[in-house]
Motif scaffolding. Structure first.
Motif, short mmCIF file in Angstrom:
data_model
loop_
_atom_site.label_atom_id
_atom_site.label_comp_id
_atom_site.label_asym_id
_atom_site.label_seq_id
_atom_site.Cartn_x
_atom_site.Cartn_y
_atom_site.Cartn_z
N MET A 17 -1.14 82.67 5.17
CA MET A 17 -0.31 83.43 6.07
C MET A 17 1.15 83.27 5.65
SD MET A 17 -0.03 83.27 10.22
CE MET A 17 -1.65 83.91 10.48
N THR A 18 1.83 84.37 5.50
CA THR A 18 3.23 84.32 5.08
C THR A 18 4.14 84.07 6.29
OG1 THR A 18 3.57 86.68 5.36
CG2 THR A 18 2.73 85.95 3.22
N ASP A 19 5.38 83.74 6.00
CA ASP A 19 6.36 83.51 7.07
C ASP A 19 6.58 84.77 7.90
OD1 ASP A 19 6.70 80.88 6.42
OD2 ASP A 19 8.49 81.22 5.20
N LYS A 20 6.58 85.91 7.25
CA LYS A 20 6.80 87.18 7.95
C LYS A 20 5.68 87.44 8.96
CE LYS A 20 8.07 91.94 7.13
NZ LYS A 20 8.30 92.97 6.13
N GLU A 21 4.45 87.20 8.55
CA GLU A 21 3.31 87.37 9.46
C GLU A 21 3.38 86.40 10.63
OE1 GLU A 21 0.11 86.73 6.78
OE2 GLU A 21 -0.08 88.85 6.27
N LEU A 22 3.81 85.18 10.35
CA LEU A 22 3.94 84.16 11.39
C LEU A 22 5.00 84.54 12.41
CD1 LEU A 22 2.82 81.43 12.26
CD2 LEU A 22 4.61 80.36 10.93
N TYR A 23 6.11 85.09 11.95
CA TYR A 23 7.18 85.51 12.86
C TYR A 23 6.74 86.69 13.73
CZ TYR A 23 10.42 82.45 10.45
OH TYR A 23 11.04 81.35 9.94
N ILE A 24 5.81 87.48 13.26
CA ILE A 24 5.28 88.59 14.07
C ILE A 24 4.24 88.08 15.05
CG2 ILE A 24 3.93 90.72 13.97
CD1 ILE A 24 5.29 91.24 11.24
#
Length: 69
Positions: free
Chosen positions: A1-8
């Motif tokens: 899981m990327t940081d961008k996905e985590l922030y969403i």
């Protein structure tokens, strides 16, 4: 899981976990069934605490109420 996905995902997941935890805590307190346990477990994961709560608290509580009538 990327940081961008985590922030969403986090802004969506946090309210769900908080709501589940609060509702489990309040209901367990009314039924006298380890409110802190259910509340903390509700903060950690979803939806297993709710399913187990239904199986181990709500169903026995309703069966007990039916026998009393």
């Amino acid at each position: 899981m990327t940081d961008k996905e985590l922030y969403i995902l986090l802004p969506l997941l946090i309210p769900v976990l908080l709501t589940q935890s609060i509702l489990l805590f309040i209901d367990a307190k009314k039924k006298g069934s380890y409110a802190w346990f259910w509340g903390i477990w509700g903060l950690i994961q979803f939806p297993m605490p709710t399913l187990f709560y239904l199986l181990f608290v709500i169903l026995p509580y309703h069966r007990k109420k039916k026998k009393e009538l």
